[in-house]
Design an enzyme around this catalytic site. Structure first.
Site, PDB file in Angstrom:
ATOM      1  N   HIS A  82       0.861  -1.304   0.115  1.00 16.70           N
ATOM      2  CA  HIS A  82       0.010  -0.004  -0.077  1.00 16.70           C
ATOM      3  C   HIS A  82       0.686   1.296  -0.061  1.00 16.70           C
ATOM      4  O   HIS A  82       2.110   1.172  -0.160  1.00 16.70           O
ATOM      5  CB  HIS A  82      -1.017   0.059   1.079  1.00 16.70           C
ATOM      6  CG  HIS A  82      -1.589  -1.400   1.292  1.00 16.70           C
ATOM      7  ND1 HIS A  82      -2.912  -1.708   0.424  1.00 16.70           N
ATOM      8  CD2 HIS A  82      -1.347  -2.619   2.036  1.00 16.70           C
ATOM      9  CE1 HIS A  82      -2.953  -3.048   0.659  1.00 16.70           C
ATOM     10  NE2 HIS A  82      -2.285  -3.598   1.767  1.00 16.70           N
ATOM     11  N   GLU A 119      -1.814   0.033   7.995  1.00 11.69           N
ATOM     12  CA  GLU A 119      -1.010  -1.082   7.603  1.00 11.69           C
ATOM     13  C   GLU A 119       0.122  -0.331   6.780  1.00 11.69           C
ATOM     14  O   GLU A 119       1.213  -0.889   6.743  1.00 11.69           O
ATOM     15  CB  GLU A 119      -2.036  -1.839   6.596  1.00 11.69           C
ATOM     16  CG  GLU A 119      -1.094  -3.207   6.068  1.00 11.69           C
ATOM     17  CD  GLU A 119      -1.863  -3.913   4.974  1.00 11.69           C
ATOM     18  OE1 GLU A 119      -3.236  -3.800   4.773  1.00 11.69           O
ATOM     19  OE2 GLU A 119      -1.298  -4.909   4.322  1.00 11.69           O
ATOM     20  N   HIS A 174       2.962  -7.093   4.375  1.00 14.98           N
ATOM     21  CA  HIS A 174       1.534  -6.425   4.427  1.00 14.98           C
ATOM     22  C   HIS A 174       1.254  -6.963   6.157  1.00 14.98           C
ATOM     23  O   HIS A 174       1.843  -7.626   6.745  1.00 14.98           O
ATOM     24  CB  HIS A 174       0.521  -7.329   3.674  1.00 14.98           C
ATOM     25  CG  HIS A 174       0.468  -6.749   2.492  1.00 14.98           C
ATOM     26  ND1 HIS A 174      -0.305  -5.898   1.806  1.00 14.98           N
ATOM     27  CD2 HIS A 174       1.729  -7.229   1.406  1.00 14.98           C
ATOM     28  CE1 HIS A 174       0.064  -5.636   0.260  1.00 14.98           C
ATOM     29  NE2 HIS A 174       1.068  -6.449   0.381  1.00 14.98           N
ATOM     30  N   GLU A 252       1.631 -11.740   5.610  1.00 16.63           N
ATOM     31  CA  GLU A 252       0.743 -11.121   6.256  1.00 16.63           C
ATOM     32  C   GLU A 252       1.259 -11.097   7.966  1.00 16.63           C
ATOM     33  O   GLU A 252       1.037 -12.288   8.364  1.00 16.63           O
ATOM     34  CB  GLU A 252      -0.734 -11.229   6.082  1.00 16.63           C
ATOM     35  CG  GLU A 252      -1.163 -11.541   4.783  1.00 16.63           C
ATOM     36  CD  GLU A 252      -1.759 -10.041   4.325  1.00 16.63           C
ATOM     37  OE1 GLU A 252      -1.667  -9.233   5.139  1.00 16.63           O
ATOM     38  OE2 GLU A 252      -2.155  -9.904   3.404  1.00 16.63           O
TER      39      GLU A 252
HETATM   40 ZN    ZN Z   1      -2.440  -5.470   2.549  1.00 21.63          ZN
END
Ligand code: ZN
Length: 287
Positions: A82, A119, A174, A252
């Site tokens: 992101h 995030e 992430h 993640e």
């Molecule tokens: Zn993400």
């Protein structure tokens, strides 16, 4: 696409929304790229923001001879998921791009902890720490974005940066946005799609295993309680993986919506541990 594979793709879409923190900024997906022909080239909207930082040259040892650093000669691409301003630019990040198995948004906003830690900021911070460690071990490191104050780049470009760098390994960082009771981390690796990623599916799995083992050992974060098998998850709907021609994984790091994971993420000491663990996993794979 048969109706069966379409159904499968829709399921994966749902997973994707979870894994990447959900919704793209602004309104629903606006199709701006015309007809959704998979043959069309991927749309690139963001300028290539890919600062190259080389590892320090081997330092002469006390005796005068050069020591070889463990990651000398290795190229690593670090992709912080992101970007900090994605939410302010919905028209840019909602642009549709071709990820070979489907069309998706150029990028998404990512998720956020209940107290508002994003995030994008978490991924940026861990990435910065990781880059420092990798450089200190001699690697040449390339980031997919120069800071946390911009937009994008598109997922297609994030993959292209790793490809152009001919990276020995690429990692996209992430943190998830799942239900509050869900916790733990997982690794996402590519699947064969009859596409450019096929030749590196096996190597990406090895990279994934190395990083999974190191991350668990180095952070104490448990395997995901809600996705994958022993924190290993394979997907064919992510542009960052489908379009990669170099070994690449996503991590993640945990679930930002879970109070325990969120508290750890907001602790700089944990983020340093996470970065060290990721460096360890990358090094184990690369050596
Ligand atoms: Zn993400």
């Amino acid at each position: 696409m048969t109706s069966k594979t379409l159904a499968a793709a829709l399921v994966l879409c749902g997973l994707s929304a979870t894994a990447c923190g959900g919704v793209a900024a602004g309104a629903g997906p606006a199709r701006t790229g015309g007809a959704a022909s998979p043959a069309a080239p991927p749309v690139r909207t963001a300028p290539a923001a890919s600062p190259v930082t080389s590892g320090s040259p081997a330092t002469p040892a006390a005796g005068g001879s050069a020591t070889t650093l463990p990651l000398s000669g290795k190229v690593v691409v670090v992709d912080p998921g992101h970007n900090g301003q994605n939410h302010r630019h919905p028209s840019k990040i909602n642009k549709r791009v071709n990820v070979l198995t489907q069309w998706k948004s150029c990028d998404t906003t990512g998720t956020v902890t209940p107290s508002g830690y994003s995030e994008a900021a978490f991924a940026w911070d861990v990435s910065q720490r990781l880059v420092k460690i990798l450089k200190s071990r001699g690697a040449t490191v390339r980031l997919t974005r120069p800071d946390n104050a911009g937009v994008g780049p598109c997922i297609t470009e994030r993959a292209a940066i790793g490809n152009r760098a001919k990276a020995d390994a690429a990692i996209s960082i992430h943190a998830d946005g799942s239900g509050t009771a869900d916790h733990g981390f997982h690794i996402i690796m590519p699947k064969k799609i009859n596409g450019p990623v096929d030749p590196v599916v096996g190597a990406s799995r090895k990279l994934g295993l190395a990083v999974r083992n190191a991350y668990r050992a180095g952070t104490g974060e448990p395997y995901s309680t809600y996705i994958g098998s022993k924190a290993m998850n394979f997907r064919s709907d992510l542009g960052g993986l489908n379009l990669s021609t170099v070994p690449k994984i996503f991590i993640e790091c945990g679930n930002m919506k879970n109070p325990g994971d969120a508290a750890r993420f907001q602790d700089a000491a944990f983020r340093q541990k996470a970065a060290s663990a990721l460096a360890e996993g990358l090094q184990n794979y690369l050596e």
